[in-house]
Design an enzyme around this catalytic site. Structure first.
Site, PDB file in Angstrom:
ATOM      1  N   THR A 298       0.832  -1.164   0.232  1.00  0.00           N
ATOM      2  CA  THR A 298      -0.014   0.044   0.039  1.00  0.00           C
ATOM      3  C   THR A 298       0.865   1.170  -0.076  1.00  0.00           C
ATOM      4  O   THR A 298       2.229   1.015   0.264  1.00  0.00           O
ATOM      5  CB  THR A 298      -0.962   0.109   1.313  1.00  0.00           C
ATOM      6  OG1 THR A 298      -0.109   0.436   2.545  1.00  0.00           O
ATOM      7  CG2 THR A 298      -1.517  -1.184   1.484  1.00  0.00           C
ATOM      8  N   ASP A 299       0.294   2.358  -0.167  1.00  0.00           N
ATOM      9  CA  ASP A 299       1.043   3.674  -0.037  1.00  0.00           C
ATOM     10  C   ASP A 299       0.504   3.969   1.543  1.00  0.00           C
ATOM     11  O   ASP A 299      -0.237   3.300   2.182  1.00  0.00           O
ATOM     12  CB  ASP A 299       0.467   4.483  -1.105  1.00  0.00           C
ATOM     13  CG  ASP A 299       1.419   5.836  -1.051  1.00  0.00           C
ATOM     14  OD1 ASP A 299       2.425   5.991  -0.164  1.00  0.00           O
ATOM     15  OD2 ASP A 299       1.331   6.431  -2.172  1.00  0.00           O
ATOM     16  N   TRP A 300       1.097   5.298   1.976  1.00  0.00           N
ATOM     17  CA  TRP A 300       1.009   5.600   3.234  1.00  0.00           C
ATOM     18  C   TRP A 300      -0.336   5.654   3.841  1.00  0.00           C
ATOM     19  O   TRP A 300      -0.980   6.240   3.436  1.00  0.00           O
ATOM     20  CB  TRP A 300       1.706   7.030   3.274  1.00  0.00           C
ATOM     21  CG  TRP A 300       1.994   7.605   4.446  1.00  0.00           C
ATOM     22  CD1 TRP A 300       0.970   8.568   5.404  1.00  0.00           C
ATOM     23  CD2 TRP A 300       3.246   7.559   5.290  1.00  0.00           C
ATOM     24  NE1 TRP A 300       1.782   8.642   6.305  1.00  0.00           N
ATOM     25  CE2 TRP A 300       3.018   8.093   6.578  1.00  0.00           C
ATOM     26  CE3 TRP A 300       4.256   6.956   5.015  1.00  0.00           C
ATOM     27  CZ2 TRP A 300       4.104   8.312   7.424  1.00  0.00           C
ATOM     28  CZ3 TRP A 300       5.296   7.011   6.268  1.00  0.00           C
ATOM     29  CH2 TRP A 300       5.362   7.851   7.281  1.00  0.00           C
ATOM     30  N   ALA A 301      -0.617   5.112   4.891  1.00  0.00           N
ATOM     31  CA  ALA A 301      -1.841   4.844   5.735  1.00  0.00           C
ATOM     32  C   ALA A 301      -3.129   4.592   4.884  1.00  0.00           C
ATOM     33  O   ALA A 301      -4.229   4.882   5.195  1.00  0.00           O
ATOM     34  CB  ALA A 301      -2.078   6.147   6.563  1.00  0.00           C
ATOM     35  N   ASP A 302      -2.877   3.949   3.446  1.00  0.00           N
ATOM     36  CA  ASP A 302      -4.085   4.053   2.858  1.00  0.00           C
ATOM     37  C   ASP A 302      -5.349   2.901   3.192  1.00  0.00           C
ATOM     38  O   ASP A 302      -6.259   3.032   2.761  1.00  0.00           O
ATOM     39  CB  ASP A 302      -3.666   3.700   1.205  1.00  0.00           C
ATOM     40  CG  ASP A 302      -3.425   5.147   0.616  1.00  0.00           C
ATOM     41  OD1 ASP A 302      -3.802   6.035   1.284  1.00  0.00           O
ATOM     42  OD2 ASP A 302      -2.386   5.099  -0.333  1.00  0.00           O
TER      43      ASP A 302
END
Length: 418
Positions: A298-302
């Site tokens: 994932t990307d940041w906190a997604d």
């Protein structure tokens, strides 16, 4: 039915050649891991979680936090830059070597440390820097992204960093988009050709056996990240299935077939569906349609964003179930180990099948074996030995070459007759 469903067929050649010996190692390691250890492998936290940020002149680990994150939860990946500051190769090496030793003691599997290095080893003091991707694309020369990322890989590995979140492959088709400079531009063919060359530069010629001077590439952001309707970063897009297949998917397809080992997902929502919950795009188009055995992060906190921002999940726990079942393998959480507890509950409740957990962890272990991380020789290098192992790091010769590359990327406009 989405258009891609028709392209999933039996007998599709694997995107990366099958290696029986490597797969046997992956399976042996997978069988040794407990469920708790497997879930830990699927969690990625930012380095700030385990450092003592009161020390601004050097990187100091917080022993209590390390004991919780690595010894107890067996977290399998750390990312980002300590203290928000570029580090020397020696500082990077001390950090990553320490974390790998600790992880090996905790569960017999190393960390895989990831950093955003997109135009050279930009988070390392003294490294060689290059034009951004949009500048490289202006050269129309495939050799440039190949060479840029070959050097970036070498100088990243001189820090013991094995995994780089690059190349950025988003088609920049909305001029309002705030990260236009970070991609190879709007053209489908050019983007795909440059990205495939970049992957080969990062990884070398054999994606199953990345040597000690190359790194694993991570394609991003899958996909349509470069066309948010508002132009603002990480906001919704509206792309049709046909456009997605014929345009936005195509550069990723080329880079996957060039051997890319990992991929990061678009933070946004397309036509009301968060990319992190889109089983059709993550599993059907990518993993099954391309017969790709790489790893999706994932990307940041997604995953949390599907609950907190997008409101398509009733809780963080529901968001985790949606994302993992859609095809996500590793969650860039990035601040809390609660992800591990919630995913364990989901498995015990039968909401995330064990087969999906094993598939995800198999892909993570495969990435670690492919990058040589399970062989101590690739990371158990004393900081004082780095200069001998990587004598060309930050050299005058590489700097001179970088100037030549920058000159080739420039576009000169001549104004005749005013």
């Amino acid at each position: 039915m989405l258009l891609a469903t028709a392209v999933v067929a039996q007998g599709v050649a694997p995107a990366i050649p099958h290696d029986r010996k490597l797969e046997a190692k992956v399976e042996r390691t997978l069988r040794k891991l407990t469920l708790e250890e497997k879930v830990g492998q699927m969690c990625e936290l930012t380095i700030d979680v385990i450092t003592d940020n009161r020390h601004r002149d050097s990187v100091v680990l917080n022993e209590e936090a390390v004991a919780k994150v690595i010894d107890r939860y067996k977290v399998g990946s750390i990312l980002n830059v300590p203290l928000g500051l570029a580090q020397t190769p020696e500082s990077w090496a001390r950090l990553i070597r320490t974390l790998n030793h600790r992880s090996m003691e905790a569960c017999g599997v190393t960390q895989i440390y990831g950093v955003d290095q997109i135009h050279g080893a930009s988070y390392t003091w003294g490294a060689t820097l290059y034009p951004q991707e949009v500048g490289q694309a202006a050269s129309f020369n495939r050799d440039i992204p190949h060479r840029v990322n070959e050097v970036s890989a070498y100088e990243s590995r001189a820090c013991l960093i094995p995994w780089v979140y690059s190349p950025v492959m988003d088609l920049g088709r909305n001029p309002l988009w705030s990260r236009q400079w970070e991609s190879y531009g709007e053209d489908v063919y050019l983007n795909g050709e440059m990205a495939a060359a970049a992957v080969r530069g990062y990884q070398g010629s054999d994606p199953n056996h990345i040597d000690g001077q190359h790194v694993a590439a991570c394609l991003k952001h899958y996909m349509a990240y470069g066309v948010p309707v508002s132009g603002k970063d990480r906001t919704p897009s509206h792309v049709t299935d046909r456009e997605m297949r014929e345009r936005y998917f195509e550069p990723f397809r080329k880079a996957i077939q060039a051997g890319a080992l990992s991929l990061m997902v678009n933070s946004g929502v397309n036509d009301g569906i968060p990319m992190h919950a889109n089983h059709e795009l993550l599993t059907v188009w990518l993993k099954e349609g391309l017969n790709w055995d790489g790893m999706i992060v994932t990307d940041w906190a997604d995953i949390n964003n599907m609950y907190e921002r997008d409101h398509v999940a009733a809780s963080k726990k529901d968001a985790i179930a949606m994302a993992i079942n859609a095809g996500i393998d590793m969650s860039m959480v990035p601040y809390e180990v609660e992800f591990c507890d919630l995913l364990l509950e989901l498995v015990h409740e039968g909401r995330v099948p064990m087969e999906r957990i094993d598939d995800a962890v198999r892909r993570i272990l495969r990435l670690k074996y492919r990058t040589g991380l399970m062989d101590r020789k690739t990371w158990d290098i004393a900081p004082e030995e780095l200069a001998k192992e990587f004598p060309d790091f930050g050299s005058d010769e590489l700097a001179a070459e970088a100037i030549g590359i920058a000159e080739e990327c420039m576009v000169l406009l001549k104004n005749n007759d005013n």
